[in-house]
Design an enzyme around this catalytic site. Structure first.
Site, PDB file in Angstrom:
ATOM      1  CE1 TYR A  27      87.596  18.004 -49.516  1.00 20.59           C
ATOM      2  CE2 TYR A  27      89.752  17.137 -50.065  1.00 20.59           C
ATOM      3  CZ  TYR A  27      88.520  17.615 -50.456  1.00 20.59           C
ATOM      4  OH  TYR A  27      88.209  17.677 -51.798  1.00 20.59           O
ATOM      5  CG  PHE A  63      82.440  12.246 -56.625  1.00 20.59           C
ATOM      6  CD1 PHE A  63      83.070  11.991 -55.420  1.00 20.59           C
ATOM      7  CD2 PHE A  63      81.447  13.218 -56.643  1.00 20.59           C
ATOM      8  CE1 PHE A  63      82.740  12.702 -54.268  1.00 20.59           C
ATOM      9  CE2 PHE A  63      81.100  13.931 -55.504  1.00 20.59           C
ATOM     10  CZ  PHE A  63      81.757  13.669 -54.311  1.00 20.59           C
ATOM     11  N   PRO A  94      76.200  -0.789 -60.124  1.00 17.74           N
ATOM     12  CG  PRO A  94      77.543  -1.307 -61.925  1.00 17.74           C
ATOM     13  CD  PRO A  94      77.582  -0.743 -60.548  1.00 17.74           C
TER      14      PRO A  94
HETATM   15  N1  LIG Z   1      86.731  19.359 -56.452  1.00 14.75           N
HETATM   16  C1  LIG Z   1      85.678  18.892 -55.828  1.00 14.75           C
HETATM   17  O1  LIG Z   1      84.615  19.517 -55.819  1.00 14.75           O
HETATM   18  C2  LIG Z   1      85.780  17.555 -55.147  1.00 14.75           C
HETATM   19  C3  LIG Z   1      84.621  16.959 -54.604  1.00 14.75           C
HETATM   20  C4  LIG Z   1      84.756  15.720 -53.999  1.00 14.75           C
HETATM   21  C5  LIG Z   1      85.985  15.099 -53.936  1.00 14.75           C
HETATM   22  N2  LIG Z   1      87.101  15.691 -54.455  1.00 14.75           N
HETATM   23  C6  LIG Z   1      88.435  15.019 -54.428  1.00 14.75           C
HETATM   24  O2  LIG Z   1      88.299  13.820 -55.151  1.00 14.75           O
HETATM   25  C7  LIG Z   1      88.791  12.720 -54.394  1.00 14.75           C
HETATM   26  C8  LIG Z   1      88.020  11.475 -54.768  1.00 14.75           C
HETATM   27  O3  LIG Z   1      86.664  11.589 -54.368  1.00 14.75           O
HETATM   28  P1  LIG Z   1      85.985  10.550 -53.339  1.00 14.75           P
HETATM   29  O4  LIG Z   1      87.037  10.012 -52.447  1.00 14.75           O
HETATM   30  O5  LIG Z   1      84.816  11.166 -52.711  1.00 14.75           O
HETATM   31  O6  LIG Z   1      85.277   9.557 -54.330  1.00 14.75           O
HETATM   32  P2  LIG Z   1      85.753   8.299 -55.176  1.00 14.75           P
HETATM   33  O7  LIG Z   1      87.214   8.298 -55.344  1.00 14.75           O
HETATM   34  O8  LIG Z   1      84.896   8.230 -56.385  1.00 14.75           O
HETATM   35  O9  LIG Z   1      85.273   7.112 -54.244  1.00 14.75           O
HETATM   36  C9  LIG Z   1      85.588   6.984 -52.889  1.00 14.75           C
HETATM   37  C10 LIG Z   1      84.650   5.944 -52.297  1.00 14.75           C
HETATM   38  O10 LIG Z   1      84.903   4.700 -52.933  1.00 14.75           O
HETATM   39  C11 LIG Z   1      85.319   3.717 -51.964  1.00 14.75           C
HETATM   40  N3  LIG Z   1      86.433   2.998 -52.579  1.00 14.75           N
HETATM   41  C12 LIG Z   1      87.675   3.465 -52.864  1.00 14.75           C
HETATM   42  N4  LIG Z   1      88.416   2.520 -53.475  1.00 14.75           N
HETATM   43  C13 LIG Z   1      87.617   1.427 -53.588  1.00 14.75           C
HETATM   44  C14 LIG Z   1      87.807   0.125 -54.138  1.00 14.75           C
HETATM   45  N5  LIG Z   1      88.969  -0.226 -54.703  1.00 14.75           N
HETATM   46  N6  LIG Z   1      86.777  -0.738 -54.086  1.00 14.75           N
HETATM   47  C15 LIG Z   1      85.580  -0.388 -53.533  1.00 14.75           C
HETATM   48  N7  LIG Z   1      85.335   0.821 -52.993  1.00 14.75           N
HETATM   49  C16 LIG Z   1      86.342   1.727 -53.026  1.00 14.75           C
HETATM   50  C17 LIG Z   1      85.722   4.501 -50.740  1.00 14.75           C
HETATM   51  O11 LIG Z   1      85.432   3.771 -49.565  1.00 14.75           O
HETATM   52  P3  LIG Z   1      86.616   3.113 -48.675  1.00 14.75           P
HETATM   53  O12 LIG Z   1      87.134   4.221 -47.805  1.00 14.75           O
HETATM   54  O13 LIG Z   1      85.937   2.018 -47.953  1.00 14.75           O
HETATM   55  O14 LIG Z   1      87.641   2.592 -49.632  1.00 14.75           O
HETATM   56  C18 LIG Z   1      84.848   5.739 -50.828  1.00 14.75           C
HETATM   57  O15 LIG Z   1      83.575   5.475 -50.259  1.00 14.75           O
HETATM   58  C19 LIG Z   1      88.590  13.173 -52.939  1.00 14.75           C
HETATM   59  O16 LIG Z   1      89.392  12.443 -52.046  1.00 14.75           O
HETATM   60  C20 LIG Z   1      88.925  14.642 -53.025  1.00 14.75           C
HETATM   61  O17 LIG Z   1      90.331  14.815 -52.941  1.00 14.75           O
HETATM   62  C21 LIG Z   1      87.003  16.895 -55.066  1.00 14.75           C
END
Ligand SMILES: NC(=O)c1ccc[n+]([C@@H]2O[C@H](COP(=O)([O-])OP(=O)(O)OC[C@H]3O[C@@H](n4cnc5c(N)ncnc54)[C@H](OP(=O)(O)O)[C@@H]3O)[C@@H](O)[C@H]2O)c1
Length: 290
Positions: free
Chosen positions: A66, A214, A222
């Protein structure tokens, strides 16, 4: 505030010996909001990390891959939080190979996995990693024995405390468990992505932490008339908070790691740990197409 989060988000005993508040934090978005950039302001990302710990988060998910340009999640974590609070659990992933220019290489074999573990130890400034996941390629079907065995050997050496699997099926989970105990599974899972409940069921039955990624799925917003927004309006909270509360309601082993580079969103996400959805809310949300 710490007490509030800890009360709302009671501890889950990771691997039987690491108590973590159920609502964690994903560090992927700290270097850049989108993987292709632009880079975030490091001070803002540091403020998000500091606030997370201040609010009682003690499970941070990260990975050496990352990074954006010269800014990496691990460096930000070390610079901001080291010396670490005693109860802070840092979970790391190895599996993908990423070149310094940001392009992705072929998935890691045993040697690259070991290099990833050493790099993570170095970047985080730790002698032992609390939890290391073997991150499989989504939908891969080859044997994981050699790769998981390599991580199990590093665990035996004392470099890793607990092992996890990411992007796993129940068959791969069972295969890994024949080699070494699996403490956590990290798979994609959320209100709009509920296929394959078998892995979550297996984790629930065995008390394995299920760490959904995610779970906010902000890409698939939605329409305002659907149950998610209706229920959010009824509770007077954001749809994000409802999504996270829904995820936590699916099983006591679910430990969400929502990612954000915004302090306001972080606070919103942590507050989800204190939101209890009524049976009626859950029944309505069950109708959301997935
Ligand atoms: N194992 C794997 O293959 C894998 C793959 C992907 C990710 N991950 C892990 O999973 C974690 C979570 O995934 P992610 O960060 O991609 O996705 P997520 O948690 O589903 O969503 C993050 C997205 O949502 C927005 N967001 C966050 N809080 C919000 C809120 N309260 N209201 C509105 N929008 C909001 C963020 O933008 P803002 O920055 O504007 O808040 C960002 O664009 C990652 O940080 C990583 O550690 C693992």
């Amino acid at each position: 505030m710490t007490t509030i989060h800890r009360k709302a988000s009671p501890a889950f005993l990771l691997g039987g010996d690491l108590p973590v508040a159920r609502m964690g934090f994903g560090a992927m978005r700290l270097p850049a909001r989108e993987i292709a950039g632009p880079a975030n302001d490091p001070e803002t990302s540091a403020a998000v990390l500091r606030r997370a710990v201040e609010l009682g988060v003690n499970h941070i998910d990260t990975a050496w891959f990352y990074f954006h340009g010269g800014l990496s999640a691990n460096d930000l974590i070390r610079r901001t939080l080291h010396p670490y609070p005693e109860d802070l659990v840092l979970a790391a992933k190895v599996g993908p190979v990423r070149n310094p220019d940001g392009s992705w290489g072929a998935p890691a074999g045993p040697r690259e996995l070991a290099a990833g573990v050493h790099r993570t130890l170095n970047e985080l400034g730790r002698d032992r990693l609390d939890l290391v996941y073997l991150r499989l390629q989504p939908d891969e079907d080859g044997s994981l024995a050699e790769r998981f065995g390599a991580l199990a050997a590093l665990r035996d050496e004392g470099l890793i405390r607990h092992l996890g699997l990411s992007n796993t099926t129940t068959e791969q989970l069972a295969q890994a468990q024949r080699i070494a105990p699996v403490t956590a599974v990290q798979n994609q899972y959320g209100l709009f992505h509920r296929q394959d409940p078998a892995v979550l069921d297996a984790c629930t039955r065995q008390g394995i932490a299920f760490v959904p990624f995610f779970s906010l799925e902000t890409l698939g917003r939605p329409e305002p008339a659907d149950p998610l927004n209706r229920i959010a309006a009824r509770h007077g909270v954001s749809p994000a908070r409802i999504k996270l509360a829904w995820t936590m309601a699916q099983s006591p082993v679910v430990l969400p790691i929502p990612g954000t580079s915004s302090v306001a969103h972080l606070e919103d996400n942590i507050a989800a740990a204190g939101l209890r959805l009524a049976k009626g809310d859950l029944a309505e949300l069950a109708t959301v197409p997935h």
